[in-house]
Design an enzyme around this catalytic site. Structure first.
Site, PDB file in Angstrom:
ATOM      1  N   TYR A  53       0.820  -1.208   0.000  1.00 50.91           N
ATOM      2  CA  TYR A  53       0.000   0.000   0.000  1.00 50.91           C
ATOM      3  C   TYR A  53       0.862   1.271   0.000  1.00 50.91           C
ATOM      4  O   TYR A  53       0.346   2.375   0.144  1.00 50.91           O
ATOM      5  CB  TYR A  53      -0.928   0.013   1.212  1.00 50.91           C
ATOM      6  N   ASP A  75      -4.877  -6.632   5.932  1.00 50.83           N
ATOM      7  CA  ASP A  75      -6.123  -6.238   5.286  1.00 50.83           C
ATOM      8  C   ASP A  75      -7.011  -7.461   5.062  1.00 50.83           C
ATOM      9  O   ASP A  75      -8.219  -7.450   5.329  1.00 50.83           O
ATOM     10  CB  ASP A  75      -5.803  -5.554   3.953  1.00 50.83           C
ATOM     11  N   ASP A 119      -0.448 -18.531   4.772  1.00 55.93           N
ATOM     12  CA  ASP A 119      -1.444 -19.465   4.254  1.00 55.93           C
ATOM     13  C   ASP A 119      -1.900 -20.447   5.335  1.00 55.93           C
ATOM     14  O   ASP A 119      -3.093 -20.743   5.462  1.00 55.93           O
ATOM     15  CB  ASP A 119      -0.941 -20.197   3.004  1.00 55.93           C
ATOM     16  N   LYS A 121       5.280 -14.356   5.454  1.00 60.26           N
ATOM     17  CA  LYS A 121       5.574 -15.221   4.301  1.00 60.26           C
ATOM     18  C   LYS A 121       7.072 -15.177   4.017  1.00 60.26           C
ATOM     19  O   LYS A 121       7.522 -15.045   2.875  1.00 60.26           O
ATOM     20  CB  LYS A 121       4.759 -14.763   3.083  1.00 60.26           C
TER      21      LYS A 121
END
Length: 334
Positions: A123, A228, A204, A171
């Protein structure tokens, strides 16, 4: 008396804002509202998405309550929410999700708080369009300072509020550089707060664990995009965006907001549920030290949510926005 900037927003924003201000007035909360607006309605009236008068009010009062805002669709219009977060370095997006009696969900025993880094990552607005080769790049900028700020904020919140565990969602197995920055920052914060249990989960797996056994989580911290996504997932576990609070907090300013959309399709019809904005306003009261007032209104809200006849349609009832607000007012002090 606390002077608070009030941003009603667009669509259903003015309706749910009035519900909240009516409840606060009935509860005699020591708040004085300074109303300024932004968004589509303001743009249509003045040609400005974010008027200077609003910025001046925010910079003076340092605390705001904001309804849902519509950003006009078209070139050159950037999200108003992102603009305010970055302009005032509101690096903490804090989103509690808790199961509530009277709100039917598939889960029980959920009481978690998500800390989303609010100004960086994908973002950051660092995008490149190579028209000749048909390539679009977005740079996920993660800084050491930003990672340290959000991770420490999550641990400090856990320590202050008697939470037992912080989980970092990341991640780093694929996003090596930004992932390592977040891992290092979280591990550093964990060393500062050794009384708080710390764990790491790949994003995940985190999503699967949240859907399978969400009650295992307490405080979650993560980067902007992952936050988000996870924040809406967590809201879905406890009844949806219409019942959860949201806050954007920096070192010098805080803007509390309903995180759902402006719902122009039902605007002006008295159907809107003000719970999310009211809970955001209660977070605001805790932020400014008005804990007793916040607890009193929260209790009245919870009593009302258990009486379906007094709830709005999305909560299983048939009451209007104003009738729901009045039911909360009637339950004050019970």
């Amino acid at each position: 008396m606390h002077l608070i900037t009030l941003i009603p927003g667009d669509g259903i924003g003015p309706e749910i804002t009035k519900a909240v201000t009516d409840i606060f007035a009935a509860a005699q909360v020591p708040v004085q509202w300074e109303e300024q607006n932004a968004g589509q309605t303001t743009f249509d009236q003045s040609g400005e998405l974010i008027p200077q008068a609003l910025l001046t009010s925010l910079e003076k009062n340092k605390v705001a309550l904001k309804g849902p805002i519509t950003t006009p669709v078209g070139k050159g219009f950037r999200s108003i929410n992102v603009t305010l977060r970055q302009k005032y370095d509101l690096y903490q997006n804090v989103r509690p999700s808790k199961t509530t009696a009277g709100i039917k969900t598939r889960y029980e025993g959920i009481d978690l708080v998500l800390f989303r880094e609010n100004t960086e990552g994908l973002y950051a607005g660092l995008e490149i369009w190579d028209e000749q080769n048909g390539i679009g790049d977005s740079i996920a900028r993660v800084t050491v300072k930003g990672a340290r700020n959000i991770c420490r904020a999550a641990f400090a919140y856990a320590a202050k509020h008697g939470r037992k565990k912080v989980t970092l969602a990341h991640k780093a197995n694929i996003l090596k550089v930004p992932g390592k920055i977040m891992l290092d920052a979280a591990q550093e914060a964990a060393r500062e707060f050794p009384q708080i249990q710390y764990e790491e989960k790949i994003i995940d797996n985190m999503c699967m664990q949240l859907v399978g056994k969400p009650e295992q989580f307490d405080v979650i911290v993560t980067t902007n995009l992952f936050g988000d996504i996870l924040s809406d997932l967590c809201a879905g576990l406890v009844g949806g965006l219409g019942v959860v609070a949201g806050a954007n907090i920096g070192d010098d300013m805080a803007i509390f907001e309903a995180v759902h959309g402006s719902a122009p399709d039902i605007a002006g019809q008295g159907k809107a549920n003000p719970t999310a904005l009211l809970r955001s306003a209660l977070m605001m009261l805790h932020h400014i030290g008005e804990h007793e007032q916040a607890d009193k209104i929260e209790k009245a809200l919870e009593l009302t949510l258990q009486d379906k006849a007094k709830c709005t349609g999305d909560l299983g009832g048939s009451a209007s926005t104003s009738e729901f607000a009045q039911a909360i007012i009637d339950n004050l002090g019970k």
